[in-house]
Design an enzyme around this catalytic site. Structure first.
Site, PDB file in Angstrom:
ATOM      1  N   ASP A  61     -31.607 -25.011  35.148  1.00 52.58           N
ATOM      2  CA  ASP A  61     -31.699 -24.412  36.480  1.00 52.58           C
ATOM      3  C   ASP A  61     -33.139 -24.403  36.974  1.00 52.58           C
ATOM      4  O   ASP A  61     -33.393 -24.067  38.129  1.00 52.58           O
ATOM      5  CB  ASP A  61     -31.152 -22.979  36.458  1.00 52.58           C
ATOM      6  CG  ASP A  61     -29.639 -22.974  36.606  1.00 52.58           C
ATOM      7  OD1 ASP A  61     -29.074 -24.011  36.993  1.00 52.58           O
ATOM      8  OD2 ASP A  61     -29.021 -21.928  36.330  1.00 52.58           O
ATOM      9  N   ASP A 120     -19.083 -25.710  35.340  1.00 54.47           N
ATOM     10  CA  ASP A 120     -20.131 -24.769  34.951  1.00 54.47           C
ATOM     11  C   ASP A 120     -19.588 -23.749  33.942  1.00 54.47           C
ATOM     12  O   ASP A 120     -18.362 -23.565  33.809  1.00 54.47           O
ATOM     13  CB  ASP A 120     -20.609 -24.052  36.232  1.00 54.47           C
ATOM     14  CG  ASP A 120     -22.013 -23.484  36.111  1.00 54.47           C
ATOM     15  OD1 ASP A 120     -22.565 -23.464  34.996  1.00 54.47           O
ATOM     16  OD2 ASP A 120     -22.553 -23.049  37.149  1.00 54.47           O
TER      17      ASP A 120
HETATM   18  C1  DGJ Z   1     -25.489 -22.080  37.231  1.00 50.79           C
HETATM   19  C2  DGJ Z   1     -25.790 -23.506  37.526  1.00 50.79           C
HETATM   20  O1  DGJ Z   1     -26.676 -24.024  36.592  1.00 50.79           O
HETATM   21  C3  DGJ Z   1     -26.336 -23.614  38.937  1.00 50.79           C
HETATM   22  O2  DGJ Z   1     -26.719 -24.923  39.207  1.00 50.79           O
HETATM   23  C4  DGJ Z   1     -25.298 -23.123  39.892  1.00 50.79           C
HETATM   24  O3  DGJ Z   1     -24.187 -23.968  39.865  1.00 50.79           O
HETATM   25  C5  DGJ Z   1     -24.895 -21.701  39.558  1.00 50.79           C
HETATM   26  N1  DGJ Z   1     -24.529 -21.570  38.172  1.00 50.79           N
HETATM   27  C6  DGJ Z   1     -23.756 -21.249  40.420  1.00 50.79           C
HETATM   28  O4  DGJ Z   1     -23.271 -20.044  40.056  1.00 50.79           O
END
Ligand code: DGJ
Length: 731
Positions: free
Chosen positions: A547, A477
């Site tokens: 997200d 990430d």
């Molecule tokens: C952003 C990601 O897109 C989410 O799926 C998740 O992993 C969060 N970060 C965690 O901080």
């Protein structure tokens, strides 16, 4: 295939259905662009090169040189010597001057395609492509500029990249190195781009091209949620099946500029490359700068033709992972299930229930390390929090494996929390400007990955966790964009290199990771889909798309993403309702159908969701297994767009041999007192007969293609159906 016609000084590059023609002009050896479009005959191509017509007269006495250069269709326009349009290259030399003009010196044509050191790039066997390497030089600066063109023989793609070498004794600064420039007649083309935001990535926008410069760009240090390193030129009345489309896609994950400029002579100049803002690269004697690759494609079959070409290119010639053609494990991720509030028992409870439903992997997301109980702390401290994970990570992984699930883990390796042991020990490892408090975003700073010791620390932190247990998947990430561009060690001359060195460092780290763990399934992610680009696909076969897991929002996000990326690369999960981002409630079935057009998985607390939803999971799992090979390898057809009609969405995936097709129809808004919708199913074989499931009726291919099938109006909003057509082979 690439040919050089010596008498005419013309290069002709052919792909199965397109041609690209370059000419060398005048005794000064300007490198000119003659044509790019549908495939044409070789005979007479020399006549396409505009050389001695007004206002293009290259005057030998130099009197009219500026009117020539300002109109000449150039393959790689220099700066400051007469072409007032956007340049492809700029320098800062020892005298403080910025001019540069690369002119043809020699060329080579060979089978295959060289890689680009340190950068992602498409690849192909020697038999599947040819490369033209044009060496140009600015003889005053002693600056060599090599232009690379590769023509593929199995897809209608030409790739371009550039290498700049300093042949002089003194160093020179490169302040701009675009990877491609293309001049062509404006005709009636419009510009199609992808824009967005967090939770709203890659929305399609089409606009008229006005005089002047219009661009999409990122100066955020990554390809970004906001704009995308892609631009298409789309002819008037172009649709999914008809019309001409040129697509330009940048194989890079950092700052970019993708610009279309319309000039006084109704010509367009398209340029694509690393954004020149904050870019200044010092090149000492003998050093080479490698500019990333641009993918060019031209379709006469409208947007759909471009889409299918890019899907094939990325599946066959960019994604390297052993998972490329393998069925991906159906995963359940605990982010939306628990956020930071989990422990071993909670995760195991999810794993047990998931196993019962046929799910194959548990992914532990953010919050397992340091003291991370919220997003204020601990990035950089990659040690397992044993208060949460009693018995340690290996114990958890072993237990999950014992239940019968694979195990995956989340990292955010590029970041450092000001509230962390790492920051207390190495405050200078954060990217920051002297005397200024760096801007926090999600309470964190970005690590200065241009420093080797920082990269080594990051690598070891991740790798030692992976070595410690049977971890088969990593979600990598990256949750903030870059600001305060300063490196504590690079000195005044090196600060302009930080952004590109950062991207190179991410590539280097991921290359090391997949080198040491070749069977690892790597999924890239950046606050959802802010670094969903071809560069990252070279390292990971799938990328978390957004997200926003709401099925309706996902229709638009996945439409824009699938316009240029194969479904096999699109991270898509079923989540709980009301949706955590938009609060919408949609049927579980529709959430499943929408997530099926991607890698498919779950992002919910399976121990808590309504029983009726949980009961549907085994069926969804079965449908994933049934259709996954088709979805992963088939041809994608966009049939209707909710983003345009505001009522319903429809797309299909058709097997390459046309033996089956899966069509998904989502009725987003119910229209009362309305008849069924007639949906045409493109891509099938007209002479074949197809059995429809559900229903069991038999349809003729030509009927489905031309007349279509009636999909009855459904009760309620957010309803969906999946139609599976399989070829009937018996007489
Ligand atoms: C952003 C990601 O897109 C989410 O799926 C998740 O992993 C969060 N970060 C965690 O901080």
């Amino acid at each position: 295939m690439i040919r050089y016609y010596e008498k005419e000084r013309i290069f002709k590059l052919d792909t199965p259905h397109t041609s690209y023609v370059i000419g060398i002009v005048d005794e000064e050896n300007f490198i000119g662009h003659a044509y790019y479009g549908p495939r044409i005959s070789d005979a007479g191509v020399g006549a396409l090169m505009r050389t001695d017509e007004p206002p293009f007269v290259p005057s030998k006495n130099n009197r009219d040189r500026s009117s020539f250069l300002d109109a000449f269709p150039s393959e790689y326009p220099g700066n400051g010597v007469g072409d007032y349009r956007e340049s492809a290259i700029e320098v800062l030399d020892a005298n403080g001057n910025t001019a540069v003009q690369p002119l043809y010196v020699k060329h080579e044509i060979y089978a295959g395609k060289p890689g680009i050191p340190g950068l992602p790039a498409t690849f192909a066997d020697d038999g599947d492509c040819e490369t033209l390497e044009i060496t140009a030089e600015d003889a005053i600066l002693h600056l060599e500029v090599k232009l690379y063109y590769t023509a593929f023989s199995d897809v209608d793609v030409i790739t371009r990249s550039v290498r700049v070498k300093n042949l002089a004794k003194e160093p020179i600064f490169l302040t701009k190195v675009m990877s491609a420039a293309l001049d062509m007649d404006a005709e009636d083309y419009e510009m199609l781009t992808l824009h967005g935001s967090w939770a709203r990535e890659r929305q399609i926008e089409q606009r008229k091209i006005g005089y002047g410069r219009q661009n999409v760009a990122s100066t955020r240090g990554e390809s970004s949620h906001q704009e995308h390193p892609f631009v298409a030129l789309v002819s008037e009345n172009c649709d999914q099946e008809h019309g001409r489309v040129y697509g330009f896609h940048f194989v890079y994950s950092g700052n970019f500029l993708a610009q279309v400029e319309k000039n006084q002579f109704d010509s367009l100049r398209i340029i694509m490359g690393i954004h020149p803002q904050d870019f200044r690269w010092e090149l000492s004697e003998g050093e080479t700068f490698f500019a990333p690759e641009v993918v060019l494609t031209c379709s006469q079959q409208g947007l759909g033709g471009m889409t299918r070409t890019l899907h094939d290119l990325y599946r066959e010639h960019l994604i390297r992972s052993p998972y490329k053609d393998k069925e991906r494990p159906i995963l359940i991720n605990n982010w939306e299930a628990t956020y930071f509030d989990f422990d071993t028992e909670k995760l195991l409870a999810i794993a047990r229930e998931a196993k019962e439903s046929g799910i194959e992997m548990l992914v532990m997301d953010d919050g397992w390390f340091g003291c991370r109980n919220d997003d204020n702390t601990s990035l950089g401290d990659w040690t397992v929090n044993e208060e949460k994970l009693a018995g340690g990570l290996k114990h958890l992984v072993d237990e999950v494996n014992r239940i019968g699930l694979k195990f995956g883990i989340w990292f955010e390796p590029e970041m450092i929390s000001p509230e962390s042991k790492l920051y207390r020990a190495h405050p200078d490892w954060a990217i920051a400007l002297p005397g200024r408090t760096p801007c926090r975003s999600r309470n964190q700073y970005v690590l200065d990955l241009s420093r080797k010791e920082v990269r080594d620390y990051v690598y070891e932190a991740v790798a030692s966790i992976l070595r410690s247990a049977n971890i088969e998947y990593v979600k990598w990430d990256m949750n903030r964009q870059l600001t305060d561009l300063g490196s504590a060690v690079s000195g005044a001359r090196g600060q302009g290199e930080l952004l590109h060195r950062y991207v190179l460092a991410v590539y280097e780290l991921q290359e090391r990771l997949i080198g040491e763990f070749p069977d690892l399934l790597l999924e890239n992610c950046s606050g959802g889909g802010a670094r969903f680009d071809p560069g990252m696909l070279y390292y990971s076969p799938q990328i978390w798309c957004s997200d926003d897991t709401d099925a309706v929002e996902r229709l638009k996000i996945q439409e824009g993403t699938a316009l240029i990326y194969p479904l096999s690369a699109i991270g898509a999960h079923v989540s709980d309702c009301p949706n955590h981002t938009v609060g919408r409630v949609t049927p579980f079935e529709t959430r499943g159908n929408v997530a099926l057009a991607g890698t498919f998985g779950y992002e919910l607390d399976i121990t808590k969701i309504p029983k009726e939803d949980r009961a549907q999971i085994p069926g969804q799992v079965a449908q994933y297994h049934k259709y996954h090979a088709l979805i992963q390898s088939g041809d994608y057809y966009r049939i209707a767009s909710y983003s345009k009609n505001h009522a319903y969405d429809c797309y299909a995936v058709v097997a390459k041999d046309k033996s089956e097709a899966l069509l998904t129809f989502v009725q987003v808004i119910n229209r009362p007192n309305y008849h069924s919708r007639r949906i045409r199913v493109p891509g099938l074989a007209p002479q074949k007969r197809y059995l429809l499931e559900p229903g069991g009726e038999i349809y003729y291919g030509d009927t489905l293609i031309h007349a279509g099938i009636n999909i009855p109006n459904m009760w309620g909003d957010f309803q969906s159906v999946r139609l599976h057509f399989t070829e009937v082979t018996e007489a």
